[in-house]
Scaffold this motif. Structure first.
Motif, PDB file in Angstrom:
ATOM      1  N   PRO A 254       0.840  -1.203   0.000  1.00  0.00           N
ATOM      2  CA  PRO A 254       0.000   0.000   0.000  1.00  0.00           C
ATOM      3  C   PRO A 254       0.874   1.251   0.000  1.00  0.00           C
ATOM      4  CG  PRO A 254      -0.795  -1.603   1.599  1.00  0.00           C
ATOM      5  CD  PRO A 254       0.521  -2.113   1.110  1.00  0.00           C
ATOM      6  N   GLY A 255       0.561   2.171  -0.874  1.00  0.00           N
ATOM      7  CA  GLY A 255       1.400   3.361  -1.003  1.00  0.00           C
ATOM      8  C   GLY A 255       0.696   4.456  -1.767  1.00  0.00           C
ATOM      9  N   PRO A 256       1.449   5.455  -2.186  1.00  0.00           N
ATOM     10  CA  PRO A 256       0.842   6.610  -2.839  1.00  0.00           C
ATOM     11  C   PRO A 256       0.553   6.368  -4.313  1.00  0.00           C
ATOM     12  CG  PRO A 256       3.223   6.905  -2.661  1.00  0.00           C
ATOM     13  CD  PRO A 256       2.897   5.619  -1.954  1.00  0.00           C
TER      14      PRO A 256
ATOM     15  N   GLY B  97       5.252  -0.897   9.217  1.00  0.00           N
ATOM     16  CA  GLY B  97       4.889  -0.564   7.850  1.00  0.00           C
ATOM     17  C   GLY B  97       3.462  -0.938   7.529  1.00  0.00           C
ATOM     18  N   ALA B  98       3.086  -0.756   6.263  1.00  0.00           N
ATOM     19  CA  ALA B  98       1.715  -1.007   5.811  1.00  0.00           C
ATOM     20  C   ALA B  98       1.676  -2.213   4.876  1.00  0.00           C
ATOM     21  CB  ALA B  98       1.165   0.223   5.098  1.00  0.00           C
ATOM     22  N   TRP B  99       0.715  -3.058   5.105  1.00  0.00           N
ATOM     23  CA  TRP B  99       0.448  -4.166   4.200  1.00  0.00           C
ATOM     24  C   TRP B  99      -1.045  -4.489   4.278  1.00  0.00           C
ATOM     25  CZ3 TRP B  99      -1.263  -9.214   5.456  1.00  0.00           C
ATOM     26  CH2 TRP B  99      -1.342  -9.497   6.828  1.00  0.00           C
TER      27      TRP B  99
ATOM     28  N   LEU C  49       1.966   7.441   5.587  1.00  0.00           N
ATOM     29  CA  LEU C  49       2.952   7.822   4.582  1.00  0.00           C
ATOM     30  C   LEU C  49       3.505   9.212   4.845  1.00  0.00           C
ATOM     31  CD1 LEU C  49       1.114   6.446   1.412  1.00  0.00           C
ATOM     32  CD2 LEU C  49       3.079   5.431   2.581  1.00  0.00           C
ATOM     33  N   ALA C  50       2.646  10.126   5.306  1.00  0.00           N
ATOM     34  CA  ALA C  50       3.112  11.474   5.629  1.00  0.00           C
ATOM     35  C   ALA C  50       4.083  11.443   6.799  1.00  0.00           C
ATOM     36  CB  ALA C  50       1.918  12.377   5.945  1.00  0.00           C
TER      37      ALA C  50
ATOM     38  N   ASP D 147       6.023   8.935   7.643  1.00  0.00           N
ATOM     39  CA  ASP D 147       7.281   8.377   7.139  1.00  0.00           C
ATOM     40  C   ASP D 147       8.091   9.436   6.415  1.00  0.00           C
ATOM     41  OD1 ASP D 147       6.780   5.916   8.183  1.00  0.00           O
ATOM     42  OD2 ASP D 147       6.338   4.934   6.261  1.00  0.00           O
ATOM     43  N   HIS D 148       7.390  10.279   5.654  1.00  0.00           N
ATOM     44  CA  HIS D 148       8.067  11.350   4.909  1.00  0.00           C
ATOM     45  C   HIS D 148       8.703  12.351   5.877  1.00  0.00           C
ATOM     46  CE1 HIS D 148       8.941  14.146   1.692  1.00  0.00           C
ATOM     47  NE2 HIS D 148       8.268  15.092   2.333  1.00  0.00           N
ATOM     48  N   ARG D 149       7.948  12.694   6.943  1.00  0.00           N
ATOM     49  CA  ARG D 149       8.498  13.630   7.919  1.00  0.00           C
ATOM     50  C   ARG D 149       9.713  13.035   8.621  1.00  0.00           C
ATOM     51  NH1 ARG D 149       2.850  14.684   8.781  1.00  0.00           N
ATOM     52  NH2 ARG D 149       2.783  13.169  10.487  1.00  0.00           N
ATOM     53  N   THR D 150       9.644  11.727   8.891  1.00  0.00           N
ATOM     54  CA  THR D 150      10.768  11.057   9.535  1.00  0.00           C
ATOM     55  C   THR D 150      11.995  11.058   8.617  1.00  0.00           C
ATOM     56  OG1 THR D 150       9.266   9.640  10.771  1.00  0.00           O
ATOM     57  CG2 THR D 150      11.531   8.905  10.582  1.00  0.00           C
ATOM     58  N   ASP D 151      11.798  10.834   7.315  1.00  0.00           N
ATOM     59  CA  ASP D 151      12.906  10.816   6.373  1.00  0.00           C
ATOM     60  C   ASP D 151      13.584  12.173   6.270  1.00  0.00           C
ATOM     61  OD1 ASP D 151      12.392   8.195   5.846  1.00  0.00           O
ATOM     62  OD2 ASP D 151      11.241   8.575   4.015  1.00  0.00           O
ATOM     63  N   GLU D 152      12.827  13.221   6.524  1.00  0.00           N
ATOM     64  CA  GLU D 152      13.395  14.573   6.380  1.00  0.00           C
ATOM     65  C   GLU D 152      14.263  14.960   7.558  1.00  0.00           C
ATOM     66  OE1 GLU D 152       9.944  16.991   5.795  1.00  0.00           O
ATOM     67  OE2 GLU D 152      10.058  16.833   3.605  1.00  0.00           O
TER      68      GLU D 152
END
Length: 366
Positions: free
Chosen positions: A37-39, A131-133, A357-358, A360-365
């Protein structure tokens, strides 16, 4: 008694998914798995769902050996209550009954059209504690859609169950009706309504030919029933609705009458009707306890279309915050039932997935 946590069910799903996947060779695994599952386009396949006898996507039970079939059904069972699983198994078995009733039909691409082996299972992503599955199981009159995020089950809708025939005679005068409670309880409510309340609840004297929201991945105000050809193919969105169904179109605000207008007997029946849909999910996941609160029940609206006489074509829906239940029994002389449980805010877990997902994105930044 402690209520099971959604994480417990997520753990059971994870174990069952791996137990099934571990039995598959490379070609079978390719058919039985999909993108995590993703964008955007990555999630397109997971958002497809059907309830007609078409290719639902995944590995069919027919193409699995006995051990694989059993493990597939073990995964399916993790997403259902005991009663929900029994109902799904019964609906699948009705394909044999329907096959005989329709004279053993064949189609160009399928030697056996009504086939209890044509149920498809697909796992999306890697089942794990983070994660998502998700996974999807579907075939004629069954569509189960589950999303797990960080080990927790966050979505179980759309959850579709149907029955054709809706009523089957059994030996000794018995009758098999897998979805009978969802029909009878609603009928008891409307037939017990005062005339003025029934009038307010009635959207149309004619029931629509199928569910108003059909198999759309997202519920949207203005939705109307789609023709069968649109429900059987991709994509359902953009298809022209069935003519003459404007009166039953989904509105931004719930149609019909609120439970606050019901007497005590009708409120009790309504709670039982809600459980006939929501208790398909396992204990700890099913939100039926929410409606033990009178204020929450008051927000549920019931809308009706068609006849209130037993055995005649009819449709109803229950709508409230994060709730949309639809029932339609119009085809085959009102002997072909469709029912669906949806969460308009979180079908397929799209809201939770977006937040995940948002995050995760904030964590990556960082």
């Amino acid at each position: 008694m402690t209520t099971p946590d959604p994480t417990d069910t997520g753990t059971a799903m994870q174990a069952a998914a791996h137990a099934w996947l571990d039995t598959l060779d490379r070609p079978a695994r390719a058919a039985g798995t999909g993108a995590a599952p993703g964008p955007g386009a990555q999630d397109t396949e997971r958002r497809r769902w059907f309830y007609t006898p078409t290719d639902h996507g995944g590995l069919t039970l027919f193409d699995q050996d006995q051990v694989q079939q059993q493990r597939a059904m073990q995964l399916v069972s993790t997403g259902l209550s005991a009663a929900g699983y029994a109902t799904v198994a019964t609906i699948m078995g009705l394909e044999n009954v329907l096959d005989r009733a329709q004279g053993w039909p064949v189609r160009p691409a399928r030697n056996r059209f009504r086939d209890p082996g044509m149920y498809y299972l697909r796992v999306f992503g890697d089942p794990g504690p983070t994660g998502a599955w998700g996974w999807r199981f579907g075939g004629h009159h069954v569509s189960l859609n589950n999303l797990v995020v960080d080990g927790r089950v966050v979505a179980t809708t759309p959850c579709f169950l149907g029955a054709n025939p809706a009523s089957t005679p059994l030996l000794g005068g018995g009758v098999l009706r897998p979805l009978g409670a969802a029909e009878d309880l609603a009928g008891e409510i409307v037939r017990g309504m005062p005339a003025e309340i029934l009038e307010a609840a009635t959207l149309s004297e004619t029931a629509p030919p199928d569910l108003v929201t059909a198999n759309r991945p997202v519920v949207t105000p203005g939705d109307r029933p789609l023709p069968p050809s649109a429900i059987r193919r991709d994509p359902a969105p953009g298809a022209e609705p069935v003519a003459g169904t404007e009166d039953v179109a989904l509105a931004a605000s719930p149609s019909g009458v609120p439970a606050s207008a019901f007497d005590d007997r009708a409120r009790d029946l309504l709670r039982r009707l809600l459980s006939a849909y929501l208790d398909r999910a396992p204990v700890g996941i099913a939100p039926s306890a929410r409606y033990e609160d009178d204020a929450a029940l008051d927000e549920v609206h019931l809308a009706w279309a068609g006849s209130t006489e037993p055995g005649r074509p009819h449709y109803y829906r229950l709508q409230g915050p994060r709730l949309l239940l639809e029932w339609d029994n119009t085809q085959g002389g009102a002997d072909h039932a469709h029912s669906v449980w949806r969460d308009p805010e979180s079908d397929l877990g799209l809201d939770v997935l977006g937040e995940h997902l948002a995050q995760d994105h904030r964590t990556d930044e960082r």
